[in-house]
Design an enzyme around this catalytic site. Sequence first.
Site, PDB file in Angstrom:
ATOM      1  CB  SER A 141      -1.146  -8.436  -5.198  1.00 61.40           C
ATOM      2  OG  SER A 141      -0.696  -7.188  -5.662  1.00 61.40           O
ATOM      3  CG  ASP A 191       1.634  -1.621  -2.980  1.00 59.04           C
ATOM      4  OD1 ASP A 191       1.847  -0.402  -2.484  1.00 59.04           O
ATOM      5  OD2 ASP A 191       0.477  -2.168  -2.953  1.00 59.04           O
TER       6      ASP A 191
END
Lengths: 396, 396
Positions: A141, A191
């Site tokens: 994502s 991330d």
Amino acid sequence: MPSYFTSSPGKVILFGEHAVVYGKVATAGSLGLRSYSLVQTRTDRAIGVSLPDVQLTRTWAMNDIPRQARWEGYPYPPPMNEALLEQLAKIVNLGTQTNRSQAAIALMYLHSHLTTDEIADKGYDFSVRSNLPVGAGLGSSASYSVCVATALLKLNGHLAVGMDAIAQRDLVNQWSFQAEKVIHGNPSGIDNTVSTFGGAVMFKKGEKIEPLPGFQSLRFLLTNTRVPRETQVQVANVRKLWEKFPTVVNPMLDAINEISASCKDLFSQQGLERAHLLTQFGELVDVNHGLLAALGVSHPSLEKVREISSKLGLKSKLTGAGGGGCALTLIRDDVSTETVAVVKQLLEAEGFNCMETSVGGPGAGILTLNGPTSITEFLSHEKAYFEQGLDWKYFV
Amino acid sequence: MPSYFTSSPGKVILFGEHAVVYGKVATAGSLGLRSYSLVQTRTDRAIGVSLPDVQLTRTWAMNDIPRQARWEGYPYPPPMNEALLEQLAKIVNLGTQTNRSQAAIALMYLHSHLTTDEIADKGYDFSVRSNLPVGAGLGSSASYSVCVATALLKLNGHLAVGMDAIAQRDLVNQWSFQAEKVIHGNPSGIDNTVSTFGGAVMFKKGEKIEPLPGFQSLRFLLTNTRVPRETQVQVANVRKLWEKFPTVVNPMLDAINEISASCKDLFSQQGLERAHLLTQFGELVDVNHGLLAALGVSHPSLEKVREISSKLGLKSKLTGAGGGGCALTLIRDDVSTETVAVVKQLLEAEGFNCMETSVGGPGAGILTLNGPTSITEFLSHEKAYFEQGLDWKYFV
């Protein structure tokens, strides 16, 4: 007709999963598996979105999507606009909490802030493909979010030619973090940072994410056990053990903390031969897995990866929450192609999914279109386009 | 014709192997597998020794073995007499460094100090049989040493009726430690202490060995992987890892230290239900094995024991130096006979040797002969003799 390919990597946690929950340092690196997006203007004031990985192909009229007036600090993101999010969820109308709904809302949220009058007048097509498995703890994502941020920032001229590289990646990182917030609610920011900057980073809860200086790209075999991860269950199990035996678990978490510190030391040692570096890195991989197993977050499938790879002299560890999910096997430079093939074959015979990849490669990048005209065409020659020197511009 | 059966258990390390080398606490317990000896007087001034487990059957003339004059502190052992040892090695004449040579020399060393004129005038037969595998890290030599010490002390009247139990076991422990010194050179004293006292103990290098208060006997499946232990190699490997990554390994050793402390806490908790105690003990077993594996001292065979037992919900750990050797699998009270049988069968199908046993049972004991007239006869009915209430006198 401006059109840009953007690309951004996934991430893996190298060391420190679980311990990071308790304020310890963790280390993550960018993954050789990447997402690619293509954005190109249209002429009909529409937004065409194609996300085949989540079965989404749809077009929205430009006028249906609200656009934000300029705010203080433009083009850096303003605080999350929850009202806008709700509005966009209704407009996008893809149900709630599905990957594709969240992906579309995140895109529209960035669109709403970043789209200039000039681009709004034309409209654009936006498509993304990813080599990253969804929901495997590999930052798919975030990689998507970074592609979206890079594409919309570039398309709308926010990444001007001559703009400082640090400023460019900072802007991409901030916007991809917004997209991550739309998708996850309360992401850590690791991330998208890894996906934006590439290389490897060290991080600690509540503290600044630091690049790991001197990190060298490493080869890994990434094995997806296909056993579903249960992140929350694993986190809760460690918590229970910690509550029951705090005096035992605390030093284990300290040991994990020191694995990241030792990893940093390894890469900062002047004149350490790469072969020695890789051997010692492998030992840290081994010890960290052992500690994770001792915390109870391994799984028979992950132990099987360890068993098979260790028979051929290779070091593996689970990566991420454990209890299934993925394992990393370090491929030292001296490991032969045949050995890798044998390990792969043995692992795949167990029903696992293996990919040879690297950790620590480049972060987000842009390629001004020159050749391929679609994501599908691009991906069919990914290796050639990506590795054989097209003029990717990385923000590094 | 005075004759006595003596019996003493083996030992297993429950927690703390390897860490104990670095000054951490370890926990050991007496093992349900025991050695038995029979000593009975003769009339021909000879010493008949029968140790079938090490293929030794031999008779020495009483006059050939030197006897020591009384010393200060008699009957407690004087400092090791190295000259006597050399002399006995020549007299025994069974070669050097073999188990049976060491066993015979140890016996003669104690004989030389403890034999009274009255017994010397008669002579005696001494035989030992053990259910303990030799060289498996289960304290077989200490169990032998405790049998020898108990038998010779009893035969020669040093354990007089009415002598305080604490004094009796202290005397046995001191002499068995002498025998261990003859056999091993520089023993830690743990094995003979556990074998003498039974139950469980906690110990730390250079400090007094403490009984673990409130320890309850636990059932285990003891699996001998039949992979030879390589104690020195494993100890050296941990040392190498510690030298390379001291900041990582030190907290791991601390965590192992705290496992013994947590174990002590478990058994000292008032009103903790046994089922809960066993569950938590099992978790400590799991964590300790994980930490040992993280230190690199496990072995595929030991991981196989873990894999098989964990499939049936049982917790296992290696015991001792690792790299092979034995594993302990905790059998909680709620585990059915069928489950144990299945685990056993699966483990034995791997070529391992399994024994159901207990940890924490009684230490050294004496049975005044009443029924059986030889060790062989005794052992053929061991379970009945041992468990069904012959009047063993334990020094507890």
